[in-house]
Motif scaffolding. Structure first.
Motif, PDB file in Angstrom:
ATOM      1  N   ALA A 286       0.845  -1.180   0.000  1.00  0.00           N
ATOM      2  CA  ALA A 286       0.000   0.000   0.000  1.00  0.00           C
ATOM      3  C   ALA A 286       0.888   1.239   0.000  1.00  0.00           C
ATOM      4  O   ALA A 286       1.998   1.220   0.563  1.00  0.00           O
ATOM      5  N   ASP A 287       0.409   2.303  -0.613  1.00  0.00           N
ATOM      6  CA  ASP A 287       1.211   3.526  -0.672  1.00  0.00           C
ATOM      7  C   ASP A 287       1.573   4.032   0.723  1.00  0.00           C
ATOM      8  O   ASP A 287       2.645   4.618   0.916  1.00  0.00           O
ATOM      9  N   SER A 288       0.702   3.805   1.674  1.00  0.00           N
ATOM     10  CA  SER A 288       0.906   4.322   3.026  1.00  0.00           C
ATOM     11  C   SER A 288       2.094   3.672   3.746  1.00  0.00           C
ATOM     12  O   SER A 288       2.585   4.228   4.735  1.00  0.00           O
ATOM     13  N   VAL A 289       2.549   2.525   3.266  1.00  0.00           N
ATOM     14  CA  VAL A 289       3.644   1.828   3.954  1.00  0.00           C
ATOM     15  C   VAL A 289       4.858   1.613   3.051  1.00  0.00           C
ATOM     16  O   VAL A 289       5.892   1.115   3.517  1.00  0.00           O
ATOM     17  N   LYS A 290       4.740   1.979   1.797  1.00  0.00           N
ATOM     18  CA  LYS A 290       5.822   1.751   0.845  1.00  0.00           C
ATOM     19  C   LYS A 290       7.092   2.454   1.305  1.00  0.00           C
ATOM     20  O   LYS A 290       7.066   3.620   1.713  1.00  0.00           O
ATOM     21  N   GLY A 291       8.195   1.714   1.287  1.00  0.00           N
ATOM     22  CA  GLY A 291       9.466   2.272   1.725  1.00  0.00           C
ATOM     23  C   GLY A 291       9.725   2.113   3.212  1.00  0.00           C
ATOM     24  O   GLY A 291      10.840   2.350   3.684  1.00  0.00           O
ATOM     25  N   ARG A 292       8.699   1.720   3.959  1.00  0.00           N
ATOM     26  CA  ARG A 292       8.867   1.544   5.412  1.00  0.00           C
ATOM     27  C   ARG A 292       8.667   0.090   5.840  1.00  0.00           C
ATOM     28  O   ARG A 292       9.314  -0.374   6.780  1.00  0.00           O
TER      29      ARG A 292
ATOM     30  N   TYR B 182      -3.602  -8.455  10.483  1.00  0.00           N
ATOM     31  CA  TYR B 182      -4.025  -9.807  10.150  1.00  0.00           C
ATOM     32  C   TYR B 182      -3.223 -10.312   8.961  1.00  0.00           C
ATOM     33  O   TYR B 182      -2.913  -9.544   8.054  1.00  0.00           O
ATOM     34  N   CYS B 183      -2.941 -11.613   8.954  1.00  0.00           N
ATOM     35  CA  CYS B 183      -2.453 -12.210   7.727  1.00  0.00           C
ATOM     36  C   CYS B 183      -3.561 -13.089   7.154  1.00  0.00           C
ATOM     37  O   CYS B 183      -4.433 -13.576   7.889  1.00  0.00           O
ATOM     38  N   ALA B 184      -3.512 -13.246   5.858  1.00  0.00           N
ATOM     39  CA  ALA B 184      -4.545 -14.004   5.164  1.00  0.00           C
ATOM     40  C   ALA B 184      -3.935 -14.673   3.943  1.00  0.00           C
ATOM     41  O   ALA B 184      -2.932 -14.196   3.400  1.00  0.00           O
ATOM     42  N   THR B 185      -4.551 -15.768   3.514  1.00  0.00           N
ATOM     43  CA  THR B 185      -4.079 -16.467   2.334  1.00  0.00           C
ATOM     44  C   THR B 185      -5.202 -16.619   1.311  1.00  0.00           C
ATOM     45  O   THR B 185      -6.382 -16.719   1.663  1.00  0.00           O
ATOM     46  N   ALA B 186      -4.800 -16.643   0.061  1.00  0.00           N
ATOM     47  CA  ALA B 186      -5.700 -16.938  -1.043  1.00  0.00           C
ATOM     48  C   ALA B 186      -5.014 -17.943  -1.942  1.00  0.00           C
ATOM     49  O   ALA B 186      -3.826 -17.760  -2.261  1.00  0.00           O
ATOM     50  N   PRO B 187      -5.701 -19.004  -2.337  1.00  0.00           N
ATOM     51  CA  PRO B 187      -5.090 -19.934  -3.282  1.00  0.00           C
ATOM     52  C   PRO B 187      -4.905 -19.256  -4.634  1.00  0.00           C
ATOM     53  O   PRO B 187      -5.776 -18.517  -5.084  1.00  0.00           O
ATOM     54  N   GLY B 188      -3.759 -19.482  -5.247  1.00  0.00           N
ATOM     55  CA  GLY B 188      -3.503 -18.855  -6.527  1.00  0.00           C
ATOM     56  C   GLY B 188      -2.581 -17.664  -6.395  1.00  0.00           C
ATOM     57  O   GLY B 188      -2.032 -17.392  -5.325  1.00  0.00           O
ATOM     58  N   TYR B 189      -2.457 -16.968  -7.520  1.00  0.00           N
ATOM     59  CA  TYR B 189      -1.459 -15.903  -7.607  1.00  0.00           C
ATOM     60  C   TYR B 189      -2.104 -14.598  -8.039  1.00  0.00           C
ATOM     61  O   TYR B 189      -2.667 -14.504  -9.119  1.00  0.00           O
ATOM     62  N   TYR B 190      -1.968 -13.610  -7.186  1.00  0.00           N
ATOM     63  CA  TYR B 190      -2.547 -12.303  -7.441  1.00  0.00           C
ATOM     64  C   TYR B 190      -1.450 -11.252  -7.450  1.00  0.00           C
ATOM     65  O   TYR B 190      -0.390 -11.429  -6.864  1.00  0.00           O
ATOM     66  N   SER B 191      -1.731 -10.150  -8.115  1.00  0.00           N
ATOM     67  CA  SER B 191      -0.760  -9.081  -8.186  1.00  0.00           C
ATOM     68  C   SER B 191      -1.472  -7.740  -8.167  1.00  0.00           C
ATOM     69  O   SER B 191      -2.710  -7.671  -8.202  1.00  0.00           O
ATOM     70  N   GLY B 192      -0.670  -6.681  -8.137  1.00  0.00           N
ATOM     71  CA  GLY B 192      -1.220  -5.335  -8.139  1.00  0.00           C
ATOM     72  C   GLY B 192      -2.196  -5.122  -6.999  1.00  0.00           C
ATOM     73  O   GLY B 192      -2.011  -5.639  -5.903  1.00  0.00           O
ATOM     74  N   SER B 193      -3.222  -4.370  -7.278  1.00  0.00           N
ATOM     75  CA  SER B 193      -4.190  -4.048  -6.233  1.00  0.00           C
ATOM     76  C   SER B 193      -5.018  -5.257  -5.815  1.00  0.00           C
ATOM     77  O   SER B 193      -5.575  -5.280  -4.721  1.00  0.00           O
ATOM     78  N   TYR B 194      -5.073  -6.288  -6.670  1.00  0.00           N
ATOM     79  CA  TYR B 194      -5.873  -7.467  -6.333  1.00  0.00           C
ATOM     80  C   TYR B 194      -5.343  -8.160  -5.094  1.00  0.00           C
ATOM     81  O   TYR B 194      -6.124  -8.703  -4.310  1.00  0.00           O
ATOM     82  N   CYS B 195      -4.045  -8.172  -4.912  1.00  0.00           N
ATOM     83  CA  CYS B 195      -3.507  -8.908  -3.765  1.00  0.00           C
ATOM     84  C   CYS B 195      -3.697  -8.151  -2.461  1.00  0.00           C
ATOM     85  O   CYS B 195      -3.353  -8.669  -1.401  1.00  0.00           O
ATOM     86  N   LEU B 196      -4.268  -6.958  -2.537  1.00  0.00           N
ATOM     87  CA  LEU B 196      -4.577  -6.198  -1.329  1.00  0.00           C
ATOM     88  C   LEU B 196      -6.088  -6.092  -1.100  1.00  0.00           C
ATOM     89  O   LEU B 196      -6.532  -5.326  -0.251  1.00  0.00           O
ATOM     90  N   LEU B 197      -6.845  -6.887  -1.872  1.00  0.00           N
ATOM     91  CA  LEU B 197      -8.292  -6.916  -1.713  1.00  0.00           C
ATOM     92  C   LEU B 197      -8.682  -8.043  -0.773  1.00  0.00           C
ATOM     93  O   LEU B 197      -8.489  -9.213  -1.087  1.00  0.00           O
TER      94      LEU B 197
END
Length: 126
Positions: free
Chosen positions: A60-66, A94-109
């Motif tokens: 997320a932009d709010s944590v990028k670089g930190r 929280y941590c969470a898992t999703a089966p499969g491979y996501y990228s971009g904004s999808y992996c933060l949904l």
């Protein structure tokens, strides 16, 4: 999938913490693993993700670089290193898992993730 998050605690502004997420899976290779957080009175926010097969990451932009996400497949564990902490980072993580491979904004949904840990509290305060 059962997930156990740990490592939260109290940190001063500018300080660091490392969160861990241990997954009860045979291998992380087949999952996207993400960290989310929810502060009191606010909506849940996707923080960072990592793909178990190739190590792709997003933030997320709010944590990028930190913040830095990493994985240790041999231990089926994902880490989130939190540096340069700010008061606005205070939240239940929280941590969470999703089966499969996501990228971009999808992996933060959050809606794509079907297994969730109980969360670990991070409090940033002087």
């Amino acid at each position: 999938v059962q997930l156990q998050a740990s490592g939260g605690g109290l940190a001063q502004p500018g300080g660091s913490l490392r969160l861990s997420c241990a997954a009860s899976v045979a291998s992380l290779d087949h999952y996207t693993i993400s960290w989310f957080r929810q502060a009191p009175g606010k909506e849940r926010e996707g923080v960072s993700c990592i793909r178990g097969n190739d190590g792709y990451t997003n933030y997320a932009d709010s944590v990028k670089g930190r913040f830095t996400i990493s994985r240790e497949n041999a231990k089926n564990t994902v880490y989130l290193q939190l540096n340069s902490l700010k008061s606005e980072d205070t939240a239940l993580y929280y941590c969470a898992t999703a089966p499969g491979y996501y990228s971009g904004s999808y992996c933060l949904l959050g809606t794509l993730f079907d297994s969730w840990g109980k969360g670990t509290l991070v409090t940033v305060s002087s």
